[in-house]
Design a protein around this motif. Structure first.
Motif, PDB file in Angstrom:
ATOM      1  N   PHE A  77      50.058  -3.442 -17.469  1.00  0.00           N
ATOM      2  CA  PHE A  77      48.718  -2.746 -17.379  1.00  0.00           C
ATOM      3  C   PHE A  77      48.652  -1.902 -18.617  1.00  0.00           C
ATOM      4  O   PHE A  77      47.457  -1.805 -19.283  1.00  0.00           O
ATOM      5  N   TYR A  78      49.644  -1.233 -19.230  1.00  0.00           N
ATOM      6  CA  TYR A  78      49.517  -0.306 -20.341  1.00  0.00           C
ATOM      7  C   TYR A  78      49.249  -0.754 -21.740  1.00  0.00           C
ATOM      8  O   TYR A  78      48.919  -0.273 -22.479  1.00  0.00           O
ATOM      9  N   LEU A  79      49.683  -2.194 -21.443  1.00  0.00           N
ATOM     10  CA  LEU A  79      49.534  -3.042 -22.707  1.00  0.00           C
ATOM     11  C   LEU A  79      47.897  -3.188 -22.919  1.00  0.00           C
ATOM     12  O   LEU A  79      47.864  -3.419 -24.500  1.00  0.00           O
ATOM     13  N   ALA A  80      47.063  -2.613 -22.237  1.00  0.00           N
ATOM     14  CA  ALA A  80      45.735  -2.801 -22.544  1.00  0.00           C
ATOM     15  C   ALA A  80      45.377  -1.684 -23.520  1.00  0.00           C
ATOM     16  O   ALA A  80      44.634  -2.030 -24.471  1.00  0.00           O
ATOM     17  N   GLN A  81      46.103  -0.546 -23.691  1.00  0.00           N
ATOM     18  CA  GLN A  81      45.791   0.501 -24.650  1.00  0.00           C
ATOM     19  C   GLN A  81      46.231  -0.155 -26.158  1.00  0.00           C
ATOM     20  O   GLN A  81      45.219  -0.291 -26.993  1.00  0.00           O
ATOM     21  N   PRO A  82      47.362  -0.669 -26.511  1.00  0.00           N
ATOM     22  CA  PRO A  82      47.531  -1.383 -27.674  1.00  0.00           C
ATOM     23  C   PRO A  82      46.761  -2.436 -27.833  1.00  0.00           C
ATOM     24  O   PRO A  82      46.250  -2.606 -29.169  1.00  0.00           O
TER      25      PRO A  82
ATOM     26  N   TRP B  56      49.562   0.036 -32.892  1.00  0.00           N
ATOM     27  CA  TRP B  56      49.268  -0.497 -31.359  1.00  0.00           C
ATOM     28  C   TRP B  56      50.223  -1.883 -31.448  1.00  0.00           C
ATOM     29  O   TRP B  56      50.630  -2.273 -30.161  1.00  0.00           O
ATOM     30  N   PHE B  57      50.074  -2.496 -32.402  1.00  0.00           N
ATOM     31  CA  PHE B  57      50.702  -4.004 -32.367  1.00  0.00           C
ATOM     32  C   PHE B  57      52.320  -3.838 -32.138  1.00  0.00           C
ATOM     33  O   PHE B  57      52.743  -4.387 -31.053  1.00  0.00           O
ATOM     34  N   PHE B  58      53.026  -3.044 -32.656  1.00  0.00           N
ATOM     35  CA  PHE B  58      54.288  -2.527 -32.352  1.00  0.00           C
ATOM     36  C   PHE B  58      54.353  -2.132 -31.053  1.00  0.00           C
ATOM     37  O   PHE B  58      55.547  -2.118 -30.279  1.00  0.00           O
ATOM     38  N   GLY B  59      53.301  -1.155 -30.593  1.00  0.00           N
ATOM     39  CA  GLY B  59      53.627  -0.576 -29.218  1.00  0.00           C
ATOM     40  C   GLY B  59      53.323  -1.356 -28.041  1.00  0.00           C
ATOM     41  O   GLY B  59      54.201  -1.277 -26.979  1.00  0.00           O
ATOM     42  N   ILE B  60      53.119  -2.684 -28.378  1.00  0.00           N
ATOM     43  CA  ILE B  60      52.892  -3.824 -27.346  1.00  0.00           C
ATOM     44  C   ILE B  60      54.359  -3.893 -26.990  1.00  0.00           C
ATOM     45  O   ILE B  60      54.648  -4.187 -25.727  1.00  0.00           O
TER      46      ILE B  60
END
Length: 449
Positions: free
Chosen positions: A156-161, A300-304
Motif C-alpha cells: 500500500f505504501y508503494l503508492a507514495q513512491p 521515489w523509484f528507489f524507494g519502491i
C-alpha cells in the motif's frame, strides 16, 4: 507457546490460507494503491505550483506554508469521525465517497484567486480526504493476518513512491502543456486534471473493493473459512489484551506513544515532499518543469524497492523494532546530508542523500503501523488508528511552518537551516522505536520468532 499461537501457526501454514491471502492481495491491493497514488498526488502537487501561485495570485511564502500545512488540520479534525462512519457504511462505500469528494475539491484549485481561497481549499481538501489512510489500514487489518500485514502495508505504501515517480513528471508535463493553452495557466490544468483522476478512482473503488472476507465471492468456501478463522482468532487475542471501545482506545498510553512516533515520521516525510521540486531546482539550477519532475522522481523509484523488500522481510517483532530504529536514524542523517550538499553546491550528492532519506522513511511507515494493528480491533481500532494518523499527520502541518520559520530566523538564503531542523525529529522517533522493546503484546506471540 500458547494454544492460540499454536492454532494460528497451523492456520498460517495452511496452503488453503496462503491461497486465500494471495487471491485477496491480487484482488484488493491494486485498487488501494491506485487510491493512495491519487491521494498523495493531490496532497503534494501544490509543490509544483508554489512559484506560479506566487507570481500569478500573489501567494506569499508564509501563506503557502500555512496552506500546505492547514490540510492536516482539517484532516485531523475529521479523521476519527470518518473512521467510525467507515465501520458503519463499509469500506467500499466510504472509501469511494472520500476519493470522489476530495477529487472535486482538488480540481477546484484551478480556480484559486488568492491567499484566502488557497488556504480554504487546502483545509477542505484535508476534511474531504480525512479517513482514507487509516480506513485502508483498518481494512487491511481486517483482511490480512499480522504475520503478512507489514508486507501488505508496504505494498500500500508503494503508492507514495509511485505517485511521486509518475506524478512528478506528470505534474511537470501538465504544467508545460497547460502553459501552451491560451487563457489558462499550466498549474490550473495540473490541478484540474489530477483532481478528476481522483474522482474516477473513487468510482472504480466502489466496484472493486469488498468490505470483508465474509463477502468475498472470489474465494472458495474453504479459503474463506480459513481466512475468517485466523482473523477471528487474532481479534479474540486483541480483545483480551487491548483496549475496548472508543474512549478506552483514546486513553491508552501505547496509542499516544505511537502517535508521537508517527508525528516525527510525518515531519520528515512532508518536510521533504512539499519542497522536493524546489530543492531539486535549487540543486540543479533548472526551472520547475518536466526536467525537474524527472529528477524528483529518482528518490521515489528507489524507494519502491526499499519499501517492498523491507516490508516483506519484517515479519517478526525483533526485525520490526531493529529495522525501524535503524531506518529512522538513516532518515535523519540523510536529511542532514541533503542540506549539507545543497549548501556546498553538490547536486549529485544532494540527490543521493534525498534518495536515501526517501527510501528510509518509506520503509519505516509500514513497520510503524504493524504495532497498533496488533492490539487494536473494532471501534477501538477506528478511534486509535484514527487518533494516531490524525495527530501524527499534524507533522505535515508543522513541517513547512518549521522549515520556513527557521529559515527566516536564521536568514538562510539557501534554506539549509530549515532542512536541518526537519532532520532532528527522526532521531527522537528512533529512540522511541527502540523503546518498544519494553512493550509486551499478547498478539505478538502470533508472529513467532
Amino acid at each position: 507457546m500458547s494454544v492460540a499461537s499454536t492454532s494460528t501457526k497451523e492456520l498460517l501454514d495452511s496452503p488453503i490460507l496462503k491461497s486465500a491471502i494471495s487471491k485477496a492481495s491480487l484482488r484488493l491491493m491494486p485498487m488501494l494503491v491506485i487510491l493512495y497514488v491519487v491521494a498523495f498526488l493531490d496532497r503534494t502537487n501544490v509543490g509544483f505550483a508554489e512559484a506560479a501561485l506566487g507570481v500569478d495570485k500573489g501567494i506569499t511564502a508564509g501563506a503557502y506554508a500555512l496552506g500546505a500545512g492547514i490540510f492536516f488540520i482539517g484532516y485531523a479534525l475529521f479523521e476519527i469521525p470518518s473512521n467510525l462512519l467507515l465501520t458503519k457504511f463499509g469500506a467500499k462505500v466510504w472509501l469511494a465517497r472520500i476519493a470522489i469528494t476530495w477529487g472535486i475539491v482538488s480540481a477546484c484549485f484551478a480556480f484559486v484567486q488568492g491567499e484566502t481561497s488557497f488556504i480554504i481549499l487546502r483545509f477542505l481538501l484535508g476534511v474531504t480526504e480525512a479517513g482514507l489512510f487509516p480506513g485502508v489500514i483498518m481494512f487491511l487489518a481486517a483482511w490480512f493476518p499480522n504475520k503478512v500485514r507489514v508486507k501488505m502495508f508496504a505494498i500500500f505504501y508503494l503508492a507514495q513512491p509511485f505517485s511521486q515517480m509518475m506524478g512528478a513528471p506528470l505534474s511537470g508535463w501538465l504544467i508545460n502543456i497547460g502553459d501552451q493553452v491560451p487563457g489558462v495557466a499550466g498549474w490550473q490544468v495540473m490541478f484540474f486534471v489530477e483532481g478528476m483522476l481522483a474522482v474516477l478512482a473513487g468510482i472504480a473503488a466502489y466496484f472493486f473493493l469488498i468490505n470483508s472476507p465474509q463477502d468475498a465471492k472470489f474465494l472458495s468456501k474453504e479459503e474463506k473459512a480459513s481466512l475468517i478463522d485466523v482473523m477471528a482468532l487474532e481479534d479474540t487475542v486483541k480483545e483480551e489484551s487491548g483496549p475496548r471501545g472508543v474512549l478506552a482506545s483514546m486513553r491508552n498510553g501505547r496509542v499516544w506513544y505511537f502517535t508521537a512516533i508517527y508525528f516525527c515520521l510525518q515531519v520528515a516525510v512532508y518536510g521533504v515532499t512539499f519542497y522536493l521540486p524546489q530543492q531539486v531546482s535549487q540543486l540543479t539550477g533548472q526551472k520547475v518543469g518536466l526536467a525537474v519532475g524527472l529528477l524528483a522522481a529518482i528518490p521515489w523509484f528507489f524507494g519502491i524497492f526499499a519499501c517492498y523488500f523491507v516490508g516483506k522481510a519484517a515479519n517478526t517483532v525483533e526485525r520490526r523494532r531493529r529495522w525501524g530504529t535503524a531506518l529512522f536514524i538513516s532518515t535523519g542523517l540523510c536529511i542532514f546530508g541533503s542540506a549539507w550538499a545543497g549548501a556546498n553546491h553538490l547536486p549529485a550528492l544532494g540527490i543521493i542523500f534525498i534518495t536515501l532519506a526517501v527510501s528510509s522513511f518509506l520503509s519505516t511507515g509500514p513497520i510503524c503501523w504493524s504495532y497498533p494493528t496488533a492490539f487494536l480491533t473494532g471501534t477501538a481500532a477506528a478511534a486509535g488508528i484514527g487518533l494516531i494518523n490524525s495527530l501524527g499527520n499534524l507533522g505535515g502541518f508543522v513541517a513547512p511552518i518549521l522549515r520556513t520559520t527557521v529559515n527566516q530566523v536564521t536568514a538562510s538564503d539557501t534554506g539549509t537551516m530549515g532542512v536541518y531542523a526537519l532532520g532532528v525529529l527522526p532521531f527522537l522517533a528512533a529512540l522511541m522505536m527502540f523503546g518498544t522493546r519494553a512493550f509486551s503484546n499478547k498478539a505478538d506471540e502470533l508472529l513467532g520468532k
